[in-house]
Design an enzyme around this catalytic site. Structure first.
Site, PDB file in Angstrom:
ATOM      1  N   CYS A  58       0.893  -1.180  -0.182  1.00  0.00           N
ATOM      2  CA  CYS A  58       0.066   0.140   0.146  1.00  0.00           C
ATOM      3  C   CYS A  58       0.939   1.085   0.195  1.00  0.00           C
ATOM      4  O   CYS A  58       2.020   1.518   0.503  1.00  0.00           O
ATOM      5  CB  CYS A  58      -1.176   0.375   1.190  1.00  0.00           C
ATOM      6  N   GLU A  60       0.781   3.626   1.389  1.00  0.00           N
ATOM      7  CA  GLU A  60       1.040   4.599   3.013  1.00  0.00           C
ATOM      8  C   GLU A  60       1.529   3.771   3.490  1.00  0.00           C
ATOM      9  O   GLU A  60       2.678   4.795   4.140  1.00  0.00           O
ATOM     10  CB  GLU A  60      -0.128   4.395   4.021  1.00  0.00           C
TER      11      GLU A  60
HETATM   12  N1  THU Z   1      -4.412  -0.194  -1.022  1.00  0.00           N
HETATM   13  C1  THU Z   1      -3.577   1.249  -0.991  1.00  0.00           C
HETATM   14  O1  THU Z   1      -2.445   1.220  -1.504  1.00  0.00           O
HETATM   15  N2  THU Z   1      -3.807   1.968   0.519  1.00  0.00           N
HETATM   16  C2  THU Z   1      -4.827   1.269   1.202  1.00  0.00           C
HETATM   17  O2  THU Z   1      -4.940   1.651   2.117  1.00  0.00           O
HETATM   18  C3  THU Z   1      -5.961   0.588   0.873  1.00  0.00           C
HETATM   19  C4  THU Z   1      -5.518  -0.384  -0.601  1.00  0.00           C
HETATM   20  C5  THU Z   1      -4.043  -0.772  -2.644  1.00  0.00           C
HETATM   21  C6  THU Z   1      -3.489  -1.343  -2.335  1.00  0.00           C
HETATM   22  C7  THU Z   1      -4.141  -2.405  -4.082  1.00  0.00           C
HETATM   23  O3  THU Z   1      -3.110  -1.865  -4.895  1.00  0.00           O
HETATM   24  C8  THU Z   1      -5.286  -1.192  -4.210  1.00  0.00           C
HETATM   25  O4  THU Z   1      -5.416   0.070  -3.503  1.00  0.00           O
HETATM   26  C9  THU Z   1      -6.798  -1.523  -3.844  1.00  0.00           C
HETATM   27  O5  THU Z   1      -6.753  -1.853  -2.906  1.00  0.00           O
END
Ligand code: THU
Length: 134
Positions: A58, A60
């Site tokens: 992710c 963050e």
């Molecule tokens: N994702 C994030 O980057 N941060 C989050 O807090 C929620 C989900 C991304 C992971 C994946 O690449 C996409 O969003 C869909 O889940």
């Protein structure tokens, strides 16, 4: 912590700009983050997906890990931008909680509009923290 509207918007804009670099061939869901440390440095992050889906990281966490790997552990605020103002996932809440429950989280949409703001403590009530291991 006093954060002006301009400072909030500047961090959101950085996260939104970073979002363009998200590697999202599978979900197509772009996430950008911009984390400001207490020392004033800013680290951006984007989600980086993988053909082996669970190994995706992710935005963050990328921002937090970049900061920590550069010697920064004290955070002030993180801006998170998605198309629809999505909220940080549980794993990212836990990783943010490790470094402080007072970190402010700004959640914004793809137009750069702030949709919600809260602390990590509010995002993750009753968090398990390093104090529990003392
Ligand atoms: N994702 C994030 O980057 N941060 C989050 O807090 C929620 C989900 C991304 C992971 C994946 O690449 C996409 O969003 C869909 O889940």
């Amino acid at each position: 912590m006093t954060l002006t509207t301009e400072e909030r918007q500047a961090l959101i804009d950085l996260a939104n700009e970073a979002r363009k670099r998200a590697y999202v061939p599978y979900s197509k869901y772009r996430v950008g983050a911009a984390l400001r440390t207490k020392s004033g440095r800013i680290f951006t992050g984007v989600n980086v997906e993988n053909a082996a889906y669970p190994t995706t990281m992710c935005a963050e966490r990328v921002a937090v890990f970049k900061a920590v790997s550069e010697g920064e552990r004290e955070f002030e605020v993180i801006a998170v931008v998605t198309d629809n103002g999505g909220s940080p996932c549980g794993g990212c809440r836990q990783v943010l909680a490790e470094f402080g429950l007072d970190t402010l989280v700004l959640i914004a949409d793809g137009r750069g509009k702030l949709v919600k703001e809260m602390t990590v403590a509010e995002l993750l009530p009753e968090a398990f923290t390093p104090n529990h291991l003392k």
